[in-house]
Design an enzyme around this catalytic site. Structure first.
Site, short mmCIF file in Angstrom:
data_model
loop_
_atom_site.label_atom_id
_atom_site.label_comp_id
_atom_site.label_asym_id
_atom_site.label_seq_id
_atom_site.Cartn_x
_atom_site.Cartn_y
_atom_site.Cartn_z
N ARG A 151 44.83 -16.22 64.51
CA ARG A 151 46.05 -16.89 64.28
C ARG A 151 45.69 -18.04 65.25
NH1 ARG A 151 50.98 -14.01 67.00
NH2 ARG A 151 50.25 -14.59 69.06
N LYS B 218 54.65 -8.57 65.44
CA LYS B 218 56.38 -8.66 65.71
C LYS B 218 56.96 -9.62 65.05
CE LYS B 218 55.68 -8.78 70.24
NZ LYS B 218 54.36 -8.63 70.80
N ARG C 85 48.66 -22.72 69.02
CA ARG C 85 49.02 -22.09 70.33
C ARG C 85 47.63 -21.88 71.26
NH1 ARG C 85 52.80 -16.62 69.65
NH2 ARG C 85 51.97 -16.52 71.85
N ARG D 148 59.86 -7.63 78.43
CA ARG D 148 58.65 -7.11 78.86
C ARG D 148 58.24 -6.58 80.00
NH1 ARG D 148 56.72 -11.62 75.09
NH2 ARG D 148 54.50 -11.78 74.72
N ARG E 280 46.29 -11.40 78.35
CA ARG E 280 47.40 -11.29 77.50
C ARG E 280 47.39 -9.72 77.27
NH1 ARG E 280 47.65 -14.95 72.87
NH2 ARG E 280 49.79 -14.01 72.34
P1 AMP Z 1 54.95 -14.45 72.57
O1 AMP Z 1 55.23 -15.48 71.71
O2 AMP Z 1 55.95 -13.43 72.38
O3 AMP Z 1 53.65 -14.03 72.55
O4 AMP Z 1 55.04 -15.11 73.99
C1 AMP Z 1 54.22 -16.25 74.53
C2 AMP Z 1 54.39 -16.34 76.06
O5 AMP Z 1 55.72 -16.47 76.54
C3 AMP Z 1 53.85 -14.87 76.81
O6 AMP Z 1 52.62 -14.95 77.10
C4 AMP Z 1 54.81 -15.10 78.14
O7 AMP Z 1 53.91 -16.12 79.15
C5 AMP Z 1 56.08 -16.09 77.67
N1 AMP Z 1 57.00 -14.88 77.44
C6 AMP Z 1 57.46 -14.64 76.18
N2 AMP Z 1 58.54 -13.64 76.39
C7 AMP Z 1 58.29 -13.27 77.79
C8 AMP Z 1 58.97 -12.19 78.41
N3 AMP Z 1 60.11 -11.53 77.70
N4 AMP Z 1 58.86 -12.10 79.70
C9 AMP Z 1 57.85 -12.94 80.29
N5 AMP Z 1 57.10 -14.05 79.64
C10 AMP Z 1 57.45 -14.06 78.18
#
Ligand code: AMP
Length: 191
Positions: free
Chosen positions: A128, A14, A134, A89, A146
């Protein structure tokens, strides 16, 4: 105007595809993960609150995410539209997004869902993790959590957009350029 939800499991590509979409279509990239990581880096209260959830690969509570996105939409308006990455999400977040867009006379044009099987996601996330710094990419237990959270809490969001006839599936396997070709084809069809 295009308001696109770029959807898919962690590691689906994404973020990578969002960068290309932003360059090509001039949309405003709204990644909730990036926003949380920025808060974390700056040590804000919101960052501190989000950290424990993010570290375990769990979702930050809806109310917190929704407020953050609402503030962003209100201050970062763009005529060309938004690309939402990592949001919504949960179905609750999807409903809230529709409501907050409506306040600005806007709506979601469509959802592009990047389809990648779990075995490939595990490989990509571990890879990654070697360079991203991360924590949530570097630990197999967090990666599994996740993927589980995605299957249980996030997948139903696709049905929400299917019911609105806004769901488009994209095969997320192949070169970055070839996947972007598929995305451009769909985005051009929305116009
Ligand atoms: P990402 O970079 O999109 O993989 O997001 C990393 C982390 O941020 C996720 O594993 C969640 O802990 C938190 N996070 C990001 N977006 C959301 C969302 N829309 N709702 C809830 N938690 C989020």
């Amino acid at each position: 105007m295009l308001n696109i939800v770029l959807f898919g499991p962690p590691g689906a590509g994404k973020g990578t595809q969002s960068e290309l979409i932003v360059k090509q279509y001039g949309l405003l990239h709204l990644s909730t993960g990036d926003l949380f990581r920025k808060h974390l880096g700056e040590g804000t209260d919101l960052g501190k609150l989000a950290q424990s959830y993010m570290d375990q690969g769990n979702l930050v509570p809806d109310a917190v995410v929704i407020k953050m996105v609402e503030d962003r939409i209100a201050t970062e308006f763009t005529a060309k539209g938004f690309i939402f990455d990592g949001f919504p999400r949960t179905v609750h977040q999807a409903l809230a997004l529709d409501q907050m867009l409506l306040k600005h006379d806007l709506s979601i044009t469509g959802m592009l869902s990047l389809e990648v099987q779990a075995s490939e996601l595990r490989i990509r996330l571990r890879e990654r993790g070697k360079t991203s710094g991360r924590k949530d990419d570097q630990d197999d237990i967090k990666i599994e959590n996740r993927i589980k959270v995605y299957n249980e809490e996030t997948k139903p969001v696709a049905d929400y957009y299917k019911h609105q006839d806004k769901y488009v599936s994209i095969k997320g396997i192949g070169s970055i350029a070839s996947i972007f070709q598929l995305i451009m084809y769909e985005l051009d069809a929305f116009k």
